[in-house]
Design a protein around this motif. Structure first.
Motif, PDB file in Angstrom:
ATOM      1  N   HIS A  64       0.825  -1.204   0.000  1.00  0.00           N
ATOM      2  CA  HIS A  64       0.000   0.000   0.000  1.00  0.00           C
ATOM      3  C   HIS A  64       0.864   1.260   0.000  1.00  0.00           C
ATOM      4  N   TRP A  65       1.856   1.308   0.895  1.00  0.00           N
ATOM      5  CA  TRP A  65       2.703   2.499   0.975  1.00  0.00           C
ATOM      6  C   TRP A  65       3.489   2.721  -0.323  1.00  0.00           C
ATOM      7  N   ALA A  66       3.956   1.645  -0.928  1.00  0.00           N
ATOM      8  CA  ALA A  66       4.694   1.770  -2.188  1.00  0.00           C
ATOM      9  C   ALA A  66       3.778   2.242  -3.315  1.00  0.00           C
ATOM     10  N   MET A  67       2.566   1.711  -3.369  1.00  0.00           N
ATOM     11  CA  MET A  67       1.623   2.147  -4.402  1.00  0.00           C
ATOM     12  C   MET A  67       1.285   3.626  -4.236  1.00  0.00           C
ATOM     13  N   LEU A  68       1.145   4.081  -2.996  1.00  0.00           N
ATOM     14  CA  LEU A  68       0.924   5.510  -2.762  1.00  0.00           C
ATOM     15  C   LEU A  68       2.106   6.328  -3.273  1.00  0.00           C
ATOM     16  N   ALA A  69       3.317   5.848  -3.024  1.00  0.00           N
ATOM     17  CA  ALA A  69       4.514   6.562  -3.469  1.00  0.00           C
ATOM     18  C   ALA A  69       4.619   6.592  -4.993  1.00  0.00           C
ATOM     19  N   ILE A  70       4.226   5.511  -5.632  1.00  0.00           N
ATOM     20  CA  ILE A  70       4.338   5.412  -7.091  1.00  0.00           C
ATOM     21  C   ILE A  70       3.206   6.147  -7.805  1.00  0.00           C
ATOM     22  N   HIS A  71       1.961   5.876  -7.369  1.00  0.00           N
ATOM     23  CA  HIS A  71       0.791   6.364  -8.110  1.00  0.00           C
ATOM     24  C   HIS A  71       0.030   7.504  -7.428  1.00  0.00           C
ATOM     25  N   GLY A  72       0.377   7.784  -6.177  1.00  0.00           N
ATOM     26  CA  GLY A  72      -0.292   8.877  -5.489  1.00  0.00           C
ATOM     27  C   GLY A  72      -1.571   8.472  -4.782  1.00  0.00           C
ATOM     28  N   GLY A  73      -2.213   9.438  -4.139  1.00  0.00           N
ATOM     29  CA  GLY A  73      -3.359   9.247  -3.255  1.00  0.00           C
ATOM     30  C   GLY A  73      -4.527   8.485  -3.745  1.00  0.00           C
ATOM     31  N   SER A  74      -5.084   8.408  -4.723  1.00  0.00           N
ATOM     32  CA  SER A  74      -6.196   7.495  -5.009  1.00  0.00           C
ATOM     33  C   SER A  74      -5.808   6.449  -6.045  1.00  0.00           C
ATOM     34  N   TYR A  75      -4.662   5.823  -5.829  1.00  0.00           N
ATOM     35  CA  TYR A  75      -4.204   4.799  -6.783  1.00  0.00           C
ATOM     36  C   TYR A  75      -5.248   3.707  -6.964  1.00  0.00           C
ATOM     37  N   TRP A  76      -6.002   3.405  -5.917  1.00  0.00           N
ATOM     38  CA  TRP A  76      -6.998   2.324  -5.977  1.00  0.00           C
ATOM     39  C   TRP A  76      -8.159   2.678  -6.895  1.00  0.00           C
ATOM     40  N   VAL A  77      -8.386   3.974  -7.155  1.00  0.00           N
ATOM     41  CA  VAL A  77      -9.442   4.392  -8.073  1.00  0.00           C
ATOM     42  C   VAL A  77      -8.925   4.324  -9.509  1.00  0.00           C
ATOM     43  N   GLU A  78      -7.734   4.866  -9.732  1.00  0.00           N
ATOM     44  CA  GLU A  78      -7.164   4.896 -11.073  1.00  0.00           C
ATOM     45  C   GLU A  78      -6.575   3.559 -11.502  1.00  0.00           C
ATOM     46  N   HIS A  79      -6.177   2.749 -10.535  1.00  0.00           N
ATOM     47  CA  HIS A  79      -5.570   1.442 -10.826  1.00  0.00           C
ATOM     48  C   HIS A  79      -6.191   0.372  -9.926  1.00  0.00           C
ATOM     49  N   PRO A  80      -7.470   0.059 -10.137  1.00  0.00           N
ATOM     50  CA  PRO A  80      -8.130  -0.909  -9.255  1.00  0.00           C
ATOM     51  C   PRO A  80      -7.456  -2.288  -9.260  1.00  0.00           C
ATOM     52  N   GLU A  81      -6.720  -2.586 -10.310  1.00  0.00           N
ATOM     53  CA  GLU A  81      -6.013  -3.865 -10.377  1.00  0.00           C
ATOM     54  C   GLU A  81      -4.871  -3.942  -9.359  1.00  0.00           C
ATOM     55  N   LEU A  82      -4.504  -2.800  -8.783  1.00  0.00           N
ATOM     56  CA  LEU A  82      -3.410  -2.761  -7.815  1.00  0.00           C
ATOM     57  C   LEU A  82      -3.884  -2.674  -6.363  1.00  0.00           C
ATOM     58  N   VAL A  83      -5.174  -2.780  -6.152  1.00  0.00           N
ATOM     59  CA  VAL A  83      -5.710  -2.699  -4.788  1.00  0.00           C
ATOM     60  C   VAL A  83      -5.151  -3.824  -3.924  1.00  0.00           C
ATOM     61  N   ASN A  84      -5.143  -5.018  -4.467  1.00  0.00           N
ATOM     62  CA  ASN A  84      -4.631  -6.168  -3.724  1.00  0.00           C
ATOM     63  C   ASN A  84      -3.220  -6.504  -4.170  1.00  0.00           C
ATOM     64  N   PRO A  85      -2.391  -6.908  -3.229  1.00  0.00           N
ATOM     65  CA  PRO A  85      -1.022  -7.295  -3.586  1.00  0.00           C
ATOM     66  C   PRO A  85      -0.997  -8.429  -4.603  1.00  0.00           C
ATOM     67  N   SER A  86       0.001  -8.386  -5.450  1.00  0.00           N
ATOM     68  CA  SER A  86       0.170  -9.435  -6.450  1.00  0.00           C
ATOM     69  C   SER A  86       0.595 -10.740  -5.795  1.00  0.00           C
ATOM     70  N   PRO A  87       0.383 -11.854  -6.462  1.00  0.00           N
ATOM     71  CA  PRO A  87       0.852 -13.137  -5.934  1.00  0.00           C
ATOM     72  C   PRO A  87       2.376 -13.149  -5.705  1.00  0.00           C
ATOM     73  N   GLU A  88       3.118 -12.454  -6.568  1.00  0.00           N
ATOM     74  CA  GLU A  88       4.572 -12.381  -6.408  1.00  0.00           C
ATOM     75  C   GLU A  88       4.944 -11.660  -5.114  1.00  0.00           C
ATOM     76  N   TYR A  89       4.215 -10.598  -4.811  1.00  0.00           N
ATOM     77  CA  TYR A  89       4.436  -9.866  -3.559  1.00  0.00           C
ATOM     78  C   TYR A  89       4.118 -10.779  -2.375  1.00  0.00           C
ATOM     79  N   GLU A  90       2.994 -11.443  -2.454  1.00  0.00           N
ATOM     80  CA  GLU A  90       2.577 -12.337  -1.357  1.00  0.00           C
ATOM     81  C   GLU A  90       3.600 -13.440  -1.126  1.00  0.00           C
ATOM     82  N   ALA A  91       4.308 -13.840  -2.164  1.00  0.00           N
ATOM     83  CA  ALA A  91       5.283 -14.922  -2.050  1.00  0.00           C
ATOM     84  C   ALA A  91       6.643 -14.460  -1.514  1.00  0.00           C
ATOM     85  N   LEU A  92       6.817 -13.153  -1.307  1.00  0.00           N
ATOM     86  CA  LEU A  92       8.121 -12.655  -0.866  1.00  0.00           C
ATOM     87  C   LEU A  92       8.545 -13.220   0.476  1.00  0.00           C
ATOM     88  N   ASP A  93       7.634 -13.355   1.402  1.00  0.00           N
ATOM     89  CA  ASP A  93       8.030 -13.841   2.721  1.00  0.00           C
ATOM     90  C   ASP A  93       7.651 -15.257   2.900  1.00  0.00           C
TER      91      ASP A  93
END
Length: 93
Positions: A64-93
């Motif tokens: 969430h914090w990275a998406m805010l830094a990259i796309h700004g304050g309403s990234y979830w409106v302009e990029h709804p596909e980025l609301v949830n973390p990707s499977p690759e992100y989920e697999a990091l830990d």
């Protein structure tokens, strides 16, 4: 962040969030590894154990914090596909 975390647990979690944040900045923000690491260190500074609200930043995923830094304050409106973390992100830990 839980009040009963040890210093080691805090530091481990901090490093994990930095790694994840940097990964998102590289993958989705086209940052170089050095730029991504610098951004992660800036966004996730170490907070002393007596700092007020220590670890408050952990209330949201580094995704969430990275998406805010990259796309700004309403990234979830302009990029709804980025609301949830990707499977690759989920697999990091």
């Amino acid at each position: 962040m839980a009040d009963d975390w040890t210093e080691d647990e805090y530091v481990e979690y901090l490093h994990g969030e930095r790694r994840s944040f940097a990964w998102v900045m590289q993958r989705y923000g086209s940052f170089t590894p050095a730029e991504a690491e610098a951004a992660a260190l800036k966004h996730y500074p170490y907070e002393a154990s007596d700092a007020p609200f220590r670890g408050l930043i952990f209330h949201d995923l580094s995704w969430h914090w990275a998406m805010l830094a990259i796309h700004g304050g309403s990234y979830w409106v302009e990029h709804p596909e980025l609301v949830n973390p990707s499977p690759e992100y989920e697999a990091l830990d």
